[in-house]
Every structure is written in C-alpha cells, then in structure tokens.
Motif scaffolding. Structure first.
Motif, short mmCIF file in Angstrom:
data_model
loop_
_atom_site.label_atom_id
_atom_site.label_comp_id
_atom_site.label_asym_id
_atom_site.label_seq_id
_atom_site.Cartn_x
_atom_site.Cartn_y
_atom_site.Cartn_z
N GLN A 168 0.86 -1.18 0.00
CA GLN A 168 0.00 0.00 0.00
C GLN A 168 0.90 1.23 0.00
OE1 GLN A 168 -3.31 -0.77 0.24
NE2 GLN A 168 -4.24 1.26 0.20
N GLN A 169 0.82 2.05 -1.05
CA GLN A 169 1.68 3.21 -1.16
C GLN A 169 0.87 4.46 -1.47
OE1 GLN A 169 4.93 2.71 -3.90
NE2 GLN A 169 5.96 1.22 -2.61
N GLU A 170 1.33 5.60 -0.93
CA GLU A 170 0.68 6.87 -1.23
C GLU A 170 1.01 7.29 -2.66
OE1 GLU A 170 0.49 11.47 0.47
OE2 GLU A 170 1.32 9.85 1.71
N VAL A 171 0.00 7.73 -3.41
CA VAL A 171 0.19 8.07 -4.82
C VAL A 171 -0.22 9.52 -5.09
CG1 VAL A 171 0.02 5.72 -5.71
CG2 VAL A 171 -2.07 7.05 -5.34
N THR A 172 -0.01 10.39 -4.09
CA THR A 172 -0.32 11.81 -4.29
C THR A 172 0.44 12.38 -5.49
OG1 THR A 172 -0.74 12.09 -1.93
CG2 THR A 172 -0.24 14.08 -3.20
N TRP A 173 1.68 11.95 -5.64
CA TRP A 173 2.50 12.47 -6.74
C TRP A 173 1.88 12.16 -8.10
CZ3 TRP A 173 4.23 9.17 -10.50
CH2 TRP A 173 4.16 7.81 -10.22
N LEU A 174 1.18 11.01 -8.18
CA LEU A 174 0.57 10.63 -9.44
C LEU A 174 -0.56 11.58 -9.82
CD1 LEU A 174 0.62 8.46 -11.66
CD2 LEU A 174 -1.01 7.15 -10.31
N LEU A 175 -1.39 11.95 -8.82
CA LEU A 175 -2.47 12.90 -9.08
C LEU A 175 -1.92 14.28 -9.39
CD1 LEU A 175 -5.48 12.06 -8.92
CD2 LEU A 175 -4.00 10.52 -7.68
N ALA A 176 -0.85 14.69 -8.69
CA ALA A 176 -0.24 16.00 -8.95
C ALA A 176 0.33 16.05 -10.37
CB ALA A 176 0.85 16.29 -7.92
N ALA A 177 0.97 14.96 -10.78
CA ALA A 177 1.53 14.93 -12.13
C ALA A 177 0.41 14.98 -13.18
CB ALA A 177 2.36 13.66 -12.32
N ALA A 178 -0.68 14.25 -12.92
CA ALA A 178 -1.81 14.27 -13.85
C ALA A 178 -2.41 15.67 -13.95
CB ALA A 178 -2.87 13.28 -13.40
N ALA A 179 -2.53 16.36 -12.81
CA ALA A 179 -3.06 17.73 -12.83
C ALA A 179 -2.16 18.66 -13.62
CB ALA A 179 -3.22 18.23 -11.40
N LEU A 180 -0.84 18.54 -13.42
CA LEU A 180 0.10 19.39 -14.14
C LEU A 180 0.02 19.17 -15.65
CD1 LEU A 180 2.44 21.40 -14.17
CD2 LEU A 180 4.01 19.48 -13.81
N LEU A 181 -0.02 17.90 -16.05
CA LEU A 181 -0.10 17.60 -17.48
C LEU A 181 -1.42 18.09 -18.08
CD1 LEU A 181 1.39 13.98 -17.54
CD2 LEU A 181 2.48 16.09 -18.32
N THR A 182 -2.50 18.01 -17.30
CA THR A 182 -3.79 18.48 -17.79
C THR A 182 -3.79 19.99 -17.97
OG1 THR A 182 -4.86 16.64 -16.63
CG2 THR A 182 -6.27 18.43 -17.35
N VAL A 183 -3.19 20.72 -17.03
CA VAL A 183 -3.09 22.18 -17.16
C VAL A 183 -2.26 22.55 -18.39
CG1 VAL A 183 -2.09 24.24 -16.11
CG2 VAL A 183 -3.45 22.68 -14.73
N ILE A 184 -1.15 21.85 -18.58
CA ILE A 184 -0.31 22.13 -19.75
C ILE A 184 -1.08 21.88 -21.05
CG2 ILE A 184 1.75 21.37 -21.01
CD1 ILE A 184 3.06 20.83 -18.30
N ALA A 185 -1.85 20.78 -21.07
CA ALA A 185 -2.64 20.47 -22.26
C ALA A 185 -3.69 21.53 -22.51
CB ALA A 185 -3.30 19.10 -22.10
#
Length: 344
Positions: free
Chosen positions: A314-331
């Motif tokens: 079980q691992q925290e994946v906050t970084w994954l959501l943050a990366a997805a948000a950043l890529l979405t903003v760039i797009a």
C-alpha cells in the motif's frame, strides 16, 4: 483506492461550483450578444464560432482541479514492488525424455529459453539457484544475485538418463534452508511469498529468520530413480513452509527414441506425470501448471515471475495525481494558445 486524509475530498465541491460559474458566464455572454439588433450584419461580421473547442480548455482546467483535490486527500493504492529478499530455486528435469520434440524445438530447449527469460525478468535483488536432475540431482548454482552465473548454468543443460525428482526436491530444500539461515530478512514481519503456507495462515507460521524462499519444479516425466519419493519431499517442503510451484512440460503424445539392450532403436512414450506434480504443489500450498507448448511455458513463467519476484504494498500516490493535474493544465493551456492565440 483509500485516502489518508479523506476529509479533504470536500475540495471536490469546487468542481461543480466552478463549472456552474463557467456556465453562468457563457449564458451572460450570449445575452450580451443578442443586444446587437442587426443579426444579418452580425452574421457577416462575426467569425465562425469555435463551437466545442472553446469549452475543452476550461473542461481540462476543471479536471486538473479535481485531480488536485483528490491528491490533497493523500490517496493510497496497492502497487507491485520488487522483492528485495526473495530466493527462487529452479529445479529443472534434464532426463532423457527432455529430448522429446512435442514441445518445439525440444522440451529441454524450450525449458532453457523460458527459464532464461524468467530469470531476466526478475528484480536484480532476487537470488536464484539452479538444480538440474536426471538420475541424480546436481546443484549448478547456489542461490545468488549473479545473473551471469545463472545464465551460464542454464545454457549448459543437457538431457540424459532417468528422473530422480524426489532427491532433487530434497536438494532444493537443503538450499532453501541454507538461504534462510544466511538471509537478512525475517518472516516474522509477514514477508512471505504468495502461495506459501505462512502467507495463507497455515502451519508454517512460526517466525524463522531469513528471506522468503520458493522453488519451481519443471519436469516432464515420472520419478524413476533416487532414494526419496517426490511426495515425501513435498511433506518436508510443507513443514519448512517452502512453496513448490510445479510445471508439467510436454504432451501425452510425446515420444523419444532410445536404444535397447540389443542396440536396436525403440520409441518410448514419455507423457508428463501431471498427477504427482499437482500433488506436490497442493501439498506445499503452491500452484501446478501444465505447459504443453513453448508458448504456454512462457506464459507460465511470466505468471510465476509476478508471484515470486514482486510483492504488493500500500503506497501513497499523491505524486501521481499532482503529475496528472500538471499535465492536464499544460494540455489546456497549449490547446488554448493553439486554437485561440491566448490563454483562457
């Protein structure tokens, strides 16, 4: 998916609020446009409206806000991670029946290639041992992280003589015990290989020092030599808590040609002993596989690779959501600049 700070999911309420504000702004804009009384002239002067494209960048921004809100709640997921304490011992049948060509090009060649691929796919920290057995077992490589030594041992496999399956398993278990004594991890932490008794709450639950150990037995025939019966060895494996995954290689129609006592060629049928192999796996809390072709053998080893080389955490994946948000903003920004020449 679970969350370490679920209360922060209330931030998702911003998404419908922002969406409502956007819809209100669009309707307000439409009302202002209707105040232009000469609609025919407006149609000639105004450029064609971009339609759905003007709504896509704002929608992507809303998606980014949602991803950030979920990220703030600190989501966790079960993810596969490489094991850093596992030992896998390969017991490979090299009896004369492995010359059969019902598994192309031969059973032994297919077994060698699949084992090489299996070893290459394991995490580097997993130690691998190799025991080859015909009339008697031979330890070719004691458990090691040296992949070159393992590859060299597999390359040198040749088919000969009978099948001492029980003796081979005993030798495998000797290596397993030595690996546990020499390891640094402890099963007291619950760190066991999938399919072992200790993983399923069985008898082997007393904490013993050392890494998790599993064996993979590949054979294409019945036990025909040696001093130990395979099921006797399986009972010892169950006591030690060492799962033995078995692979029955070949088909019921497999044959080999041998020379009889008069020097005449004789064709012998060499079907795999699937019943014994299934009993071994069942006794040790593992899984039995059938591999009637080289392709299916590769699939079996791929399955075993995920079982013995990786574990789930079980691992925290906050970084994954943050990366997805950043890529979405760039797009969103990129599409806005590309289509409209400006940022929204």
């Amino acid at each position: 998916m679970t969350f370490l700070a679920p209360a922060l999911l209330l931030g998702l309420l911003l998404v419908p609020v922002l969406a409502g504000l956007y819809i209100w702004a669009q309707r307000r804009r439409s009302r202002y446009a209707m105040r232009f009384t000469n609609l025919d002239l407006l149609a000639n002067l105004a450029p064609r409206r971009p339609g759905w494209r003007r709504h896509l960048p704002p929608a992507l921004y809303l998606l980014a806000v949602a991803a950030l809100a979920i990220g703030l709640a600190r989501p966790t997921m079960v993810v596969p991670v490489p094991r850093d304490d596992a030992t896998v011992i390969l017991a490979i049948d090299v009896s004369g029946s492995m010359k059969a060509d019902d598994v192309a090009p031969t059973r032994l060649a297919a077994a060698r290639a699949a084992a090489q691929s299996f070893v290459d796919g394991l995490p580097e920290s997993v130690r691998v041992g190799v025991v080859a057995f015909a009339t008697r077992p031979v330890t070719l490589v004691t458990p090691t992280a040296d992949r070159e030594a393992v590859r060299a041992a597999l390359d040198g496999l040749t088919a000969r003589d009978g099948t001492a399956m029980g003796d081979a398993l005993m030798q495998v278990l000797d290596l397993a015990e030595a690996a546990r004594v020499g390891g640094v991890a402890s099963t007291a932490t619950g760190d066991t290989l999938p399919g072992s008794d200790s993983a399923s709450g069985g008898a082997a639950s007393d904490p013993k020092p050392g890494p998790a150990v599993a064996a993979i037995l590949l054979s294409d025939g019945a036990n025909s030599a040696g001093e130990t019966e395979p099921l006797e060895a399986a009972q010892r494996a169950a006591t030690l808590g060492v799962p033995i995954y078995t692979i029955a290689l070949g088909t019921a129609s497999g044959t080999v040609e041998v020379t009889d006592e008069n020097g005449q060629p004789v064709t012998l049928e060499v079907p795999p002993d699937t019943a014994t192999l299934q009993q071994i796996a069942q006794t040790t809390g593992a899984t039995a596989f059938d591999a009637p072709s080289a392709e299916e053998l590769k699939v079996v080893y791929d399955d075993l690779e995920s079982r013995v080389g990786w574990t789930e955490e079980q691992q925290e994946v906050t970084w994954l959501l943050a990366a997805a948000a950043l890529l979405t903003v760039i797009a969103a920004a990129g599409l806005s600049v590309l289509w409209f020449g400006r940022l929204p």
